[in-house]
Motif scaffolding. Structure first.
Motif, PDB file in Angstrom:
ATOM      1  N   ASN A   1     -16.473 -18.724 -18.904  1.00 57.20           N
ATOM      2  CA  ASN A   1     -15.348 -18.683 -17.974  1.00 57.20           C
ATOM      3  C   ASN A   1     -14.907 -17.241 -17.712  1.00 57.20           C
ATOM      4  N   GLY A   2     -14.860 -16.857 -16.432  1.00 61.20           N
ATOM      5  CA  GLY A   2     -14.402 -15.528 -16.055  1.00 61.20           C
ATOM      6  C   GLY A   2     -15.478 -14.464 -16.040  1.00 61.20           C
ATOM      7  N   ARG A   3     -16.730 -14.841 -16.334  1.00 57.67           N
ATOM      8  CA  ARG A   3     -17.785 -13.832 -16.413  1.00 57.67           C
ATOM      9  C   ARG A   3     -18.071 -13.197 -15.051  1.00 57.67           C
ATOM     10  N   MET A   4     -17.964 -13.964 -13.961  1.00 56.17           N
ATOM     11  CA  MET A   4     -18.211 -13.375 -12.641  1.00 56.17           C
ATOM     12  C   MET A   4     -17.245 -12.227 -12.371  1.00 56.17           C
ATOM     13  N   GLU A   5     -15.962 -12.444 -12.666  1.00 53.46           N
ATOM     14  CA  GLU A   5     -14.964 -11.393 -12.458  1.00 53.46           C
ATOM     15  C   GLU A   5     -15.284 -10.167 -13.306  1.00 53.46           C
ATOM     16  N   GLU A   6     -15.725 -10.405 -14.540  1.00 52.34           N
ATOM     17  CA  GLU A   6     -16.084  -9.300 -15.425  1.00 52.34           C
ATOM     18  C   GLU A   6     -17.255  -8.496 -14.863  1.00 52.34           C
ATOM     19  N   VAL A   7     -18.258  -9.203 -14.339  1.00 52.97           N
ATOM     20  CA  VAL A   7     -19.438  -8.521 -13.775  1.00 52.97           C
ATOM     21  C   VAL A   7     -19.031  -7.627 -12.610  1.00 52.97           C
ATOM     22  N   LEU A   8     -18.185  -8.141 -11.733  1.00 51.29           N
ATOM     23  CA  LEU A   8     -17.728  -7.339 -10.594  1.00 51.29           C
ATOM     24  C   LEU A   8     -17.034  -6.067 -11.067  1.00 51.29           C
TER      25      LEU A   8
ATOM     26  N   LEU B   1     -24.773  -4.620 -19.906  1.00 51.36           N
ATOM     27  CA  LEU B   1     -25.915  -5.451 -20.268  1.00 51.36           C
ATOM     28  C   LEU B   1     -25.713  -6.129 -21.623  1.00 51.36           C
ATOM     29  N   VAL B   2     -25.118  -5.415 -22.567  1.00 54.80           N
ATOM     30  CA  VAL B   2     -24.831  -6.009 -23.871  1.00 54.80           C
ATOM     31  C   VAL B   2     -23.793  -7.124 -23.725  1.00 54.80           C
ATOM     32  N   GLN B   3     -22.831  -6.931 -22.820  1.00 54.77           N
ATOM     33  CA  GLN B   3     -21.809  -7.953 -22.579  1.00 54.77           C
ATOM     34  C   GLN B   3     -22.435  -9.242 -22.062  1.00 54.77           C
ATOM     35  N   THR B   4     -23.516  -9.118 -21.292  1.00 58.90           N
ATOM     36  CA  THR B   4     -24.239 -10.306 -20.822  1.00 58.90           C
ATOM     37  C   THR B   4     -24.755 -11.098 -22.011  1.00 58.90           C
ATOM     38  N   LYS B   5     -25.381 -10.410 -22.949  1.00 58.08           N
ATOM     39  CA  LYS B   5     -25.891 -11.069 -24.159  1.00 58.08           C
ATOM     40  C   LYS B   5     -24.751 -11.718 -24.936  1.00 58.08           C
ATOM     41  N   GLU B   6     -23.644 -11.021 -25.089  1.00 57.88           N
ATOM     42  CA  GLU B   6     -22.508 -11.551 -25.842  1.00 57.88           C
ATOM     43  C   GLU B   6     -21.887 -12.770 -25.161  1.00 57.88           C
ATOM     44  N   SER B   7     -21.923 -12.761 -23.817  1.00 57.32           N
ATOM     45  CA  SER B   7     -21.394 -13.912 -23.067  1.00 57.32           C
ATOM     46  C   SER B   7     -22.236 -15.159 -23.344  1.00 57.32           C
ATOM     47  N   ILE B   8     -23.555 -14.972 -23.433  1.00 54.22           N
ATOM     48  CA  ILE B   8     -24.437 -16.096 -23.755  1.00 54.22           C
ATOM     49  C   ILE B   8     -24.136 -16.619 -25.153  1.00 54.22           C
ATOM     50  N   ASP B   9     -23.939 -15.690 -26.100  1.00 52.24           N
ATOM     51  CA  ASP B   9     -23.631 -16.098 -27.470  1.00 52.24           C
ATOM     52  C   ASP B   9     -22.355 -16.938 -27.528  1.00 52.24           C
ATOM     53  N   ILE B  10     -21.365 -16.560 -26.697  1.00 46.68           N
ATOM     54  CA  ILE B  10     -20.110 -17.310 -26.640  1.00 46.68           C
ATOM     55  C   ILE B  10     -20.359 -18.726 -26.114  1.00 46.68           C
ATOM     56  N   VAL B  11     -21.152 -18.789 -25.030  1.00 45.28           N
ATOM     57  CA  VAL B  11     -21.470 -20.091 -24.422  1.00 45.28           C
ATOM     58  C   VAL B  11     -22.216 -20.983 -25.413  1.00 45.28           C
ATOM     59  N   GLU B  12     -23.118 -20.359 -26.191  1.00 45.66           N
ATOM     60  CA  GLU B  12     -23.930 -21.126 -27.140  1.00 45.66           C
ATOM     61  C   GLU B  12     -23.213 -21.354 -28.462  1.00 45.66           C
ATOM     62  N   GLY B  13     -21.981 -20.846 -28.586  1.00 54.27           N
ATOM     63  CA  GLY B  13     -21.187 -21.066 -29.782  1.00 54.27           C
ATOM     64  C   GLY B  13     -21.655 -20.276 -30.974  1.00 54.27           C
ATOM     65  N   LYS B  14     -22.222 -19.080 -30.731  1.00 59.08           N
ATOM     66  CA  LYS B  14     -22.736 -18.269 -31.843  1.00 59.08           C
ATOM     67  C   LYS B  14     -21.724 -17.201 -32.227  1.00 59.08           C
TER      68      LYS B  14
END
Length: 222
Positions: free
Chosen positions: A176-183, A209-222
């Motif tokens: 949630n909110g990742r699009m705004e963060e990317v912009l 780029l690291v934030q992208t990886k961390e966003s995935i970890d959040i989505v996957e509950g890691k």
């Protein structure tokens, strides 16, 4: 009087290309779940079309690494392993920070404006919740920096990672909110480019780029 323009004619899509795009979009949108086994027959039935174009499209999707074959069962969406995810981020950080170092001394006002326009197009895609368009523009933003830097071999490597990075990107946007963060992250990178601040630009790109990886970890509950 006949006028000949130096443009390429628009070619209508073949049935195979249409099927390819439909399946690819279903993968990126998450309409085909990662643990779901599918077959050419299931796809043909869902698309209300014969199996021939489906078979051809599936062949391309397997080659592009978006689908993998499951012996004696069918097909499933390619999963990115944690190791592969780390490798992709490592390669992208290495490639794209080098691109910034190379482009900063020679970047022009027109090139800066081009990147700003891509970000504006991303904003419009976000407002429409069009994740596929948003990711396409995201890739355009990153690849253009390498193109402006005339780092064409590095650009080719990034292009080879294109489908895998799209799988990663779409998963990251599930946060949630990742699009705004990317912009915001893209805008800050462009501001550093305008200032010709190599240190800030490269640090911002790595953080992005690291934030992208961390966003995935959040989505996957890691």
């Amino acid at each position: 009087m006949s006028i000949s323009l130096n443009v390429n004619p628009i070619k209508p899509q073949t049935t195979k290309e249409i099927v390819y795009d439909e399946i690819k979009n279903a993968i990126f949108n998450g309409n085909i779940k990662k643990d779901e086994i599918i077959t050419e027959m299931i796809l043909a039935h869902s698309l209300n079309i014969s199996r021939t174009p489906v078979r051809e499209a599936v062949g391309d999707l397997l080659k592009d690494g978006l689908l993998v074959a499951v012996p004696r069962k069918g097909l499933k969406v390619r999963e990115i392993t944690p190791s592969e995810k780390d490798q992709i981020i490592f390669l992208r950080v290495s490639i794209e920070t080098e691109g910034l170092r190379r482009v900063i001394p020679s970047i022009t006002a027109n090139q800066i404006q081009f990147l700003k326009e891509v970000i504006e197009q991303q904003k419009k895609a976000m407002e429409k919740n069009d994740r596929i368009k948003f990711i396409e523009l995201d890739q355009k933003f990153h690849r253009k920096i390498l193109y402006f830097a005339e780092q064409h071999l590095l650009e080719d490597i990034l292009l080879n990672l294109y489908n895998l990075t799209r799988l990663i990107g779409h998963k990251a946007l599930a946060k949630n909110g990742r699009m705004e963060e990317v912009l915001e992250e893209h805008l800050r990178i462009v501001e550093a480019l305008e200032l010709k601040d190599v240190k800030q630009a490269t640090e911002l790109m790595e953080e992005h780029l690291v934030q992208t990886k961390e966003s995935i970890d959040i989505v996957e509950g890691k």
